[in-house]
Design an enzyme around this catalytic site. Structure first.
Site, PDB file in Angstrom:
ATOM      1  N   TYR A  98       0.850  -1.187   0.000  1.00 48.22           N
ATOM      2  CA  TYR A  98       0.000   0.000   0.000  1.00 48.22           C
ATOM      3  C   TYR A  98       0.880   1.230   0.000  1.00 48.22           C
ATOM      4  CZ  TYR A  98      -3.613   3.335   1.400  1.00 48.22           C
ATOM      5  OH  TYR A  98      -4.486   4.390   1.449  1.00 48.22           O
ATOM      6  N   ASP A 106     -12.666  11.266   1.126  1.00 52.53           N
ATOM      7  CA  ASP A 106     -11.447  11.850   0.582  1.00 52.53           C
ATOM      8  C   ASP A 106     -11.570  12.907  -0.516  1.00 52.53           C
ATOM      9  OD1 ASP A 106     -10.970   9.730   2.192  1.00 52.53           O
ATOM     10  OD2 ASP A 106      -9.805   8.580   0.779  1.00 52.53           O
ATOM     11  N   ARG A 161     -11.037   6.229  -9.130  1.00 52.27           N
ATOM     12  CA  ARG A 161     -10.163   6.689  -8.049  1.00 52.27           C
ATOM     13  C   ARG A 161      -9.934   8.199  -8.188  1.00 52.27           C
ATOM     14  NH1 ARG A 161      -9.218   4.246  -3.535  1.00 52.27           N
ATOM     15  NH2 ARG A 161      -7.279   5.401  -3.441  1.00 52.27           N
ATOM     16  N   GLU A 213     -17.350  -1.689  -2.818  1.00 54.21           N
ATOM     17  CA  GLU A 213     -17.025  -0.512  -2.004  1.00 54.21           C
ATOM     18  C   GLU A 213     -18.022   0.619  -2.281  1.00 54.21           C
ATOM     19  OE1 GLU A 213     -13.037   0.814  -2.699  1.00 54.21           O
ATOM     20  OE2 GLU A 213     -13.081   2.338  -1.124  1.00 54.21           O
TER      21      GLU A 213
HETATM   22  C1  9WN Z   1      -7.387   6.369   2.189  1.00 52.07           C
HETATM   23  C2  9WN Z   1     -10.663   2.121   3.533  1.00 52.07           C
HETATM   24  C3  9WN Z   1     -10.704   3.588   3.195  1.00 52.07           C
HETATM   25  C4  9WN Z   1     -11.953   4.284   3.774  1.00 52.07           C
HETATM   26  C5  9WN Z   1     -12.107   5.707   3.246  1.00 52.07           C
HETATM   27  C6  9WN Z   1     -12.033   5.680   1.724  1.00 52.07           C
HETATM   28  C7  9WN Z   1     -10.742   5.021   1.264  1.00 52.07           C
HETATM   29  C8  9WN Z   1      -8.284   5.370   1.461  1.00 52.07           C
HETATM   30  C9  9WN Z   1      -7.853   5.269   0.016  1.00 52.07           C
HETATM   31  O1  9WN Z   1     -10.657   3.705   1.776  1.00 52.07           O
HETATM   32  O2  9WN Z   1      -9.640   5.816   1.657  1.00 52.07           O
HETATM   33  O3  9WN Z   1      -7.665   6.367   3.541  1.00 52.07           O
HETATM   34  O4  9WN Z   1      -6.801   4.673  -0.234  1.00 52.07           O
HETATM   35  O5  9WN Z   1      -8.537   5.782  -0.840  1.00 52.07           O
HETATM   36  O6  9WN Z   1     -12.148   6.975   1.219  1.00 52.07           O
HETATM   37  O7  9WN Z   1     -13.327   6.251   3.686  1.00 52.07           O
HETATM   38  O8  9WN Z   1     -11.883   4.307   5.164  1.00 52.07           O
HETATM   39  O9  9WN Z   1     -11.856   1.498   3.156  1.00 52.07           O
END
Ligand code: 9WN
Length: 411
Positions: free
Chosen positions: A78, A158, A190, A382
């Site tokens: 990641y 985000d 994304r 998601e």
């Molecule tokens: C960054 C995990 C997370 C959620 C967030 C969502 C997304 C991450 C990303 O995924 O964020 O934290 O990599 O985009 O926006 O709400 O907690 O599911």
């Protein structure tokens, strides 16, 4: 059966220590994902739910902050992972990020305790949650009373257009990185490169300040009405939890009331939404969600109307799945891109709770039924395209599965 399929998703994402948000896209324990997972596991396996809470709290910092990701695995695939976030004093032994996320944990633990009371567990975790809540008040309350976020990732939403104006001022020249987040998910689902560069640039600045920069000097700083509302509700739930362990919950209640006052002042009567502090945010579902903490607010009627309006958030003949994250008729609307249009099960769960608390029982029921249908027809994704119901983002998504378990129990 949908409930069995949901339980299977959670079991498959369970590493034994924590439940991954999704099998490939998100290798770590995310903060508000964990809270949603607890809400689902509370029905299926309360002992496992309590473990999920403990795992998240193992990432708590010395100053009380509970981080947005706890990296239980040594080398997660990641970016930005442990190396990018770095280490600083006050971090626990386990690697974590240096920012937080909407504090839903007290609300999740309160629901868990209603289904499966365990006073010893509460005595163990409630003081840690109290420390986290206090951290928000000590370090993140703005003069207008709203809670500040210093990174869009802290909002949980985000790349919502709510943050466009604030992000526009973030310099991105220094940021160089590889978009690992597009290995498993298509580019059009994304955030854009510009947004991602801004996220990394803010991260770098926060890291340079040991994640303890002052709100005033921050490159990105927004008084987040949604996070403020989540904390206000969580403070009320924390007060209940203190009472359950035989202690006085009045301090948490007092903090809830202070946050509620700040939210009342953020209501824009003419626009019909709560406006984030410090920026000119447009109308999005995030501006209506603070009703989660204010069930008797007159804005509840606006929410019910918005969810009925096919031109904005409601179901339309060619787009039956709702609500869209932002109005369909707004310029920024993008039906597949992340927080800029798709339908999210966690948002729908929060909205259904909000409507029910506000006495809009039929609207709550309809939203729950439609949400369960959307998942039954398309799988546990998601987020979803409001027009076709096509699943987007990560497949086999944990909070979608967990909340379907809860929705099935309440619907
Ligand atoms: C960054 C995990 C997370 C959620 C967030 C969502 C997304 C991450 C990303 O995924 O964020 O934290 O990599 O985009 O926006 O709400 O907690 O599911």
């Amino acid at each position: 059966m949908l409930a069995v399929a949901a339980a299977d998703v959670l079991a498959a994402n369970d590493t034994g220590v924590y439940v991954k948000p999704g099998p490939r896209q998100y290798p770590g324990q995310w903060n508000w994902d964990a809270a949603f997972v607890v809400i689902g596991l509370a029905h299926l396996d309360p002992t496992r739910a309590r473990q999920e809470v403990r795992a998240l709290l193992s990432g708590q910092w010395a100053d009380g902050m509970v981080p947005h990701i706890v990296f239980h695995d040594a080398e997660p695939q990641y970016f930005p992972g442990p190396e990018a976030w770095g280490r600083t004093s006050g971090m626990p032994a386990t690697a974590t990020t240096g920012i937080t996320q909407p504090p839903l944990l007290a609300t999740a633990v309160e629901r868990l305790d209603r289904l499966s009371p365990d006073p010893a567990f509460l005595a163990e975790v409630v003081p840690a949650i109290e420390q986290w809540h206090r951290w928000f008040h000590l370090h993140r309350r703005r003069t207008d009373g709203l809670v500040a976020i210093l990174h869009p990732w802290e909002s949980g939403m985000d790349n919502s257009p709510r943050f466009d104006a604030a992000l526009a001022g973030v310099p991105t020249a220094a940021a160089s990185f590889r978009r690992e987040d597009r290995t498993h998910v298509a580019e059009d689902q994304r955030p854009t490169d510009r947004d991602y560069a801004a996220y990394i640039s803010i991260l770098e600045q926060l890291r340079a300040g040991g994640y303890r920069s002052e709100m005033d000097g921050a490159t990105f700083q927004v008084g987040d009405v949604f996070l403020t509302a989540v904390l206000a509700k969580a403070e009320r739930d924390l007060a209940l939890l203190w009472n359950k362990v035989g202690r006085d919950g009045s301090r948490a209640l007092g903090r809830a009331q202070a946050l509620e006052r700040a939210l009342l002042a953020a209501w824009e009567t003419k626009m019909g939404f709560f406006r984030d502090g410090g920026i000119d945010s447009p109308h999005t579902i995030g501006g209506l969600l603070p009703l989660f903490a204010l069930p008797r607010h007159p804005g509840m009627a606006k929410l019910a109307d918005a969810l009925d309006d096919p031109a904005t958030y409601g179901p339309a003949a060619n787009a039956p799945w709702y609500p869209t994250g932002i109005p369909k008729n707004s310029l920024e609307f993008d039906r597949r891109r992340y927080w800029r249009g798709p339908v999210w099960v966690n948002i729908n769960w929060l909205l259904a709770e909000t409507l029910e608390q506000g006495g809009k029982l039929e609207a709550a029921r309809r939203l729950r039924v439609t949400t369960v249908d959307m998942v039954a027809q398309n799988g546990f994704w998601e987020y979803y395209d409001p027009f076709t119901g096509q699943g987007l983002g990560s497949e086999s998504f944990s909070w979608t599965a967990a909340l379907v378990v809860d929705l099935l129990a309440t619907a």
